[in-house]
Design an enzyme around this catalytic site. Sequence first.
Site, mmCIF file in Angstrom:
data_model
loop_
_atom_site.group_PDB
_atom_site.id
_atom_site.type_symbol
_atom_site.label_atom_id
_atom_site.label_comp_id
_atom_site.label_asym_id
_atom_site.label_seq_id
_atom_site.Cartn_x
_atom_site.Cartn_y
_atom_site.Cartn_z
ATOM 1 C CE1 TYR A 55 -2.998 -3.072 0.398
ATOM 2 C CE2 TYR A 55 -3.223 -2.618 2.737
ATOM 3 C CZ TYR A 55 -3.517 -3.391 1.630
ATOM 4 O OH TYR A 55 -4.335 -4.487 1.771
ATOM 5 C CB VAL A 102 -20.140 -2.299 2.406
ATOM 6 C CG1 VAL A 102 -20.481 -2.270 3.883
ATOM 7 C CG2 VAL A 102 -18.804 -1.633 2.159
ATOM 8 C CB ALA A 103 -20.326 -5.608 -2.145
ATOM 9 C CE LYS A 104 -14.377 -3.809 -6.219
ATOM 10 N NZ LYS A 104 -14.109 -3.960 -7.667
ATOM 11 C CG LEU A 163 -21.691 -2.109 -5.493
ATOM 12 C CD1 LEU A 163 -21.384 -3.367 -6.299
ATOM 13 C CD2 LEU A 163 -22.308 -1.045 -6.390
#
Length: 298
Positions: free
Chosen positions: A51, A200-202, A204
Amino acid sequence: MNYNILGNSTLDISEIAFGCMSLGNNATENETLIHQALDKGINFFDTADLYQQGENERQLGRALKERRNDAIIATKVGNQWRKDGSGWDWNPSPEYIKKAVDDSLRRLGTDYIDLYQLHGGTLDDPIDDIIETFEQLERQGKIRYYGISSIRPNVIREYVKKSNISSVMMQYSLLDRRPEEEVFRLLDKNNIGVLARGSVAKGLLAGKPAAAYLNYSAEEVSKMAEIVAKFSEDKRTPAQTAICYVLGEPAVRAAVVGIRTLTQLEEAAGLPATTPLTSADRVLLGFELVANYYDQYR
């Protein structure tokens, strides 16, 4: 805050883990945010040498300089930046891991890493040599425990069979239920903790406009987001409901949540104070879409 022992380790980690990958470039703001997370009971911080070309580790280390004993630090190894900075290559060689751990220790400003994770992995890797390298680092006191970050069932099975990993980090959400088929049972049986990312699935499942995700169409994603919102209402935010679903899986010891702002921190850290999902709620949420499965690396 609720806490769980991570697999076969003695690490007592907060069920909400601070995913440092989402941190911005303002070191002062990041330090304040990390201190606020500690004050709210979050003690597990996940970063990687990949990162920001190591800058993420540096900023985490500076923020924890005076509070190292309050924190559990996890970082990762295996992706080596090219000298020209144009990208990175997969390098799980023992030689690179031994060099990389020293570099991470220096950037983090600490003399030990609580959890050192292989940042990926394939069956073509020198798995036995990798395991021995991690075991050696444990004996030397440079790391306390080790794990892997992988979504590949065939790779996970090899490490379960051959190593003493304490954890596996993998993607898991209402829109990615692939680990439910086999991997969770395998890890739970062997007392290996799951660190779930992507709850939270990006975004979505937390208000972002619907879009196709894995094998689900935008229409299916929209349907699931609407159901999550319905189950939230006055009890929780949609993001909290999505994370609640993930934490309801017995094998999951923490949800690794990307946190960049105070609002995101308060939402994540406030989860234990919300009305929990019941077992029935979780089953109903899971019925809304046909669960997906791994179609590769089985």
